[in-house]
Design an enzyme around this catalytic site. Structure first.
Site, short mmCIF file in Angstrom:
data_model
loop_
_atom_site.label_atom_id
_atom_site.label_comp_id
_atom_site.label_asym_id
_atom_site.label_seq_id
_atom_site.Cartn_x
_atom_site.Cartn_y
_atom_site.Cartn_z
N SER A 1 0.83 -1.21 0.00
CA SER A 1 0.00 0.00 0.00
C SER A 1 0.86 1.26 0.00
CB SER A 1 -0.96 0.00 1.20
OG SER A 1 -0.25 -0.04 2.41
N HIS A 2 2.18 1.13 0.19
CA HIS A 2 3.06 2.30 0.13
C HIS A 2 4.21 2.11 -0.84
CE1 HIS A 2 0.64 3.11 3.63
NE2 HIS A 2 0.84 4.37 3.34
N HIS B 1 4.35 13.36 4.04
CA HIS B 1 4.73 11.96 4.27
C HIS B 1 3.70 11.09 3.56
CE1 HIS B 1 6.38 8.39 5.98
NE2 HIS B 1 7.18 9.05 6.79
N PHE B 2 4.14 10.32 2.59
CA PHE B 2 3.19 9.56 1.76
C PHE B 2 3.57 8.08 1.76
CE2 PHE B 2 1.06 9.13 -2.62
CZ PHE B 2 -0.20 9.38 -2.12
N ALA C 1 5.18 4.39 4.12
CA ALA C 1 5.20 3.67 5.39
C ALA C 1 6.21 4.35 6.31
CB ALA C 1 5.61 2.22 5.14
N ASP D 1 4.67 -0.93 13.07
CA ASP D 1 4.35 0.22 12.21
C ASP D 1 2.88 0.14 11.84
OD1 ASP D 1 4.27 2.28 10.39
OD2 ASP D 1 5.32 1.18 8.81
N GLU E 1 -4.83 0.87 2.02
CA GLU E 1 -5.47 -0.45 2.00
C GLU E 1 -6.91 -0.33 1.51
OE1 GLU E 1 -4.33 -3.44 2.47
OE2 GLU E 1 -2.32 -2.87 3.09
N ARG F 1 6.65 -10.42 8.87
CA ARG F 1 6.13 -10.63 7.50
C ARG F 1 6.98 -9.83 6.50
NH1 ARG F 1 3.36 -7.51 4.00
NH2 ARG F 1 3.57 -5.85 5.54
P1 NDP Z 1 -1.04 -3.46 9.55
O1 NDP Z 1 -2.31 -3.50 10.32
O2 NDP Z 1 -0.93 -4.27 8.33
O3 NDP Z 1 0.17 -3.87 10.47
C1 NDP Z 1 0.46 -3.12 11.61
C2 NDP Z 1 1.62 -3.72 12.38
O4 NDP Z 1 1.20 -4.96 12.97
C3 NDP Z 1 2.83 -4.06 11.51
O5 NDP Z 1 3.99 -3.82 12.25
C4 NDP Z 1 2.64 -5.56 11.23
O6 NDP Z 1 3.84 -6.23 10.94
C5 NDP Z 1 2.05 -6.02 12.54
N1 NDP Z 1 1.22 -7.22 12.42
C6 NDP Z 1 0.28 -7.47 11.50
N2 NDP Z 1 -0.28 -8.68 11.72
C7 NDP Z 1 0.32 -9.18 12.82
C8 NDP Z 1 0.19 -10.39 13.56
N3 NDP Z 1 -0.68 -11.34 13.20
N4 NDP Z 1 0.98 -10.57 14.64
C9 NDP Z 1 1.89 -9.62 15.01
N5 NDP Z 1 2.06 -8.46 14.34
C10 NDP Z 1 1.29 -8.25 13.27
O7 NDP Z 1 -0.66 -1.93 9.20
P2 NDP Z 1 -1.61 -0.70 8.90
O8 NDP Z 1 -2.58 -1.13 7.87
O9 NDP Z 1 -2.12 -0.11 10.15
O10 NDP Z 1 -0.56 0.32 8.25
C11 NDP Z 1 0.05 -0.03 7.02
C12 NDP Z 1 1.12 0.96 6.67
O11 NDP Z 1 0.54 2.21 6.35
C13 NDP Z 1 2.15 1.26 7.75
O12 NDP Z 1 3.42 1.06 7.18
C14 NDP Z 1 1.97 2.73 8.07
O13 NDP Z 1 3.15 3.44 8.38
C15 NDP Z 1 1.41 3.24 6.77
N6 NDP Z 1 0.66 4.47 6.94
C16 NDP Z 1 1.24 5.64 6.51
C17 NDP Z 1 0.55 6.84 6.64
C18 NDP Z 1 1.18 8.13 6.25
O14 NDP Z 1 0.57 9.17 6.47
N7 NDP Z 1 2.34 8.17 5.70
C19 NDP Z 1 -0.80 6.88 7.19
C20 NDP Z 1 -1.28 5.60 7.67
C21 NDP Z 1 -0.57 4.44 7.51
P3 NDP Z 1 4.21 -6.58 9.39
O15 NDP Z 1 4.55 -5.26 8.75
O16 NDP Z 1 5.35 -7.53 9.46
O17 NDP Z 1 2.98 -7.20 8.78
#
Ligand code: NDP
Length: 359
Positions: free
Chosen positions: A69-70, A142-143, A145, A200, A210, A330
């Site tokens: 997604s990023h 900021h666009f 991850a 994160d 997403e 992951r």
């Molecule tokens: P997720 O819900 O996919 O994941 C959040 C965190 O939980 C990650 O560290 C992930 O690790 C971990 N995780 C996921 N599943 C499990 C599990 N079963 N057990 C343990 N840990 C788990 O992320 P979001 O959808 O909330 O966010 C996605 C991205 O979007 C992020 O990188 C965020 O920085 C980015 N974002 C950026 C914005 C911006 O303004 N620039 C705004 C909002 C979001 P893993 O990565 O290994 O799956």
């Protein structure tokens, strides 16, 4: 097959029978080749060489790690913001060290990652002198991850936590109108004998990117993800994107964490609050003009010179207790596979990128 772009395929790597952990694609591209393609695209759309270099590495890194997604999915949004003049791709950030540990950055309407890069030496000096650096960035876009902003510190034995606000597309708990951005938080810490532990996550139920991926695939959202333009709960990603909004995670508690992020990133830094973003005449621009707070801590100053081993003890205990996996695991697995086999990219997407780069 692995596409190196400008180099012949590397058949040796094709025979590896390791199952892919993210969507099956048609072509595999080496990190350097993808980065160089993205760099050409950014340069063509008016960024400086330094900005192009940093954004290209960041975006290719997201694609490599399966942070889809990023990754390259974001390129049209970057370009729309550059082409409309909403963001300055050649901005030269201004750094002010206002106390031994507090650094202010005015990104001057440029991207957040190049602004942080310019402050790298000041951050190191503050951590060395005081054990902590607080970095408040304003007027930044900021666009991406957040993990790329914190993971490198943990690889050097430091802890880092960062907060970013954005565009108002999240309703506060019980509310009907968007106030917060998806306001992500990322945290990274060293782990003895292992990759850093990196958390994160958005403070919305789901990251906006997403939701857009769900919309592209015409896939319904899980119940409770968001509301439509009238504040009525909706599982339709199109309705959430067309004037609707997301919910914060975890009810009123998550809503309060989104509030904290909004203040840390949008107010403490001297930046804008999410609801103050206004694209004005820059129709189609997508990057939020917001702020970012980064805190870097030397854990040894806490009096425990075995900190990374203590983290590893806790991580082991979590897995023994039944937690499926650690946050970040992951991504690391995707990184490992992409490094070995190439980054999976669909033929169509690669062609689009090549056209954008003018190849
Ligand atoms: P997720 O819900 O996919 O994941 C959040 C965190 O939980 C990650 O560290 C992930 O690790 C971990 N995780 C996921 N599943 C499990 C599990 N079963 N057990 C343990 N840990 C788990 O992320 P979001 O959808 O909330 O966010 C996605 C991205 O979007 C992020 O990188 C965020 O920085 C980015 N974002 C950026 C914005 C911006 O303004 N620039 C705004 C909002 C979001 P893993 O990565 O290994 O799956």
């Amino acid at each position: 097959m692995i596409r190196t772009l400008r180099r012949p395929p590397t058949p040796l790597l094709l025979s590896a029978a390791i199952p892919m952990t993210h969507e099956q694609q048609h072509v595999r591209v080496e990190f350097d080749a993808l980065k160089s393609l993205l760099l050409q695209i950014f340069l063509k759309h008016g960024t400086s060489q330094t900005v192009a270099d940093i954004l290209a590495a960041n975006c290719a890194g997201c694609e490599r790690d399966g942070a889809i997604s990023h990754g390259i999915f974001r390129i049209p949004g970057y370009l729309a913001s550059l082409d409309t003049g909403w963001v300055d791709g050649k901005a030269e950030p201004e750094i002010s060290v206002v106390s031994p540990s507090f650094i202010r950055i005015d990104a001057r309407n440029g991207f957040a990652q190049p602004a942080l890069a310019v402050a790298a030496d000041a951050i190191d000096a503050a951590v060395e002198a005081t054990g902590i650096a607080v970095v408040a960035t304003r007027n930044s876009h900021h666009f991406s991850a957040l993990w790329p902003d914190v993971e490198p510190f943990a690889r050097r034995g430091l802890m880092a936590i960062t907060f970013v606000n954005g565009l108002a597309n999240v309703v506060p708990h019980g509310g009907r109108a968007p106030v917060y951005g998806t306001n992500p938080i990322a945290f990274a810490t060293p782990v003895s004998g292992a990759d850093p532990l990196v958390v994160d996550q958005a403070t919305s139920v789901m990251a906006n990117g997403e939701v857009r991926l769900h919309a592209l695939a015409n896939r319904s959202l899980p119940e409770g993800t968001g509301v439509d333009r009238n504040g009525i709960p909706s599982t339709d990603p199109h309705a959430v994107l067309a004037g609707g909004a997301l919910n914060t995670f975890g009810g009123y508690k998550g809503s309060s964490i989104a509030l904290m992020v909004e203040l840390m990133a949008g107010a403490l830094t001297g930046g804008q609050l999410s609801f103050e973003n206004d694209f004005g005449d820059c129709l189609g621009a997508q990057t939020p003009k917001a702020g970012q707070l980064l805190i870097v801590i030397d854990p040894e100053r806490g009096g425990n010179n075995d900190f990374a081993r203590r983290v590893s003890v806790l991580c082991d205990r979590l897995i023994e207790a039944g937690q499926e996996r650690l946050p970040g695991a992951r991504r690391y697995e995707n990184r490992r596979q992409s490094t070995l086999l190439g980054i999976p990219v669909s033929d169509g997407k690669l062609l689009e990128l090549e056209n954008l780069a003018g190849n």
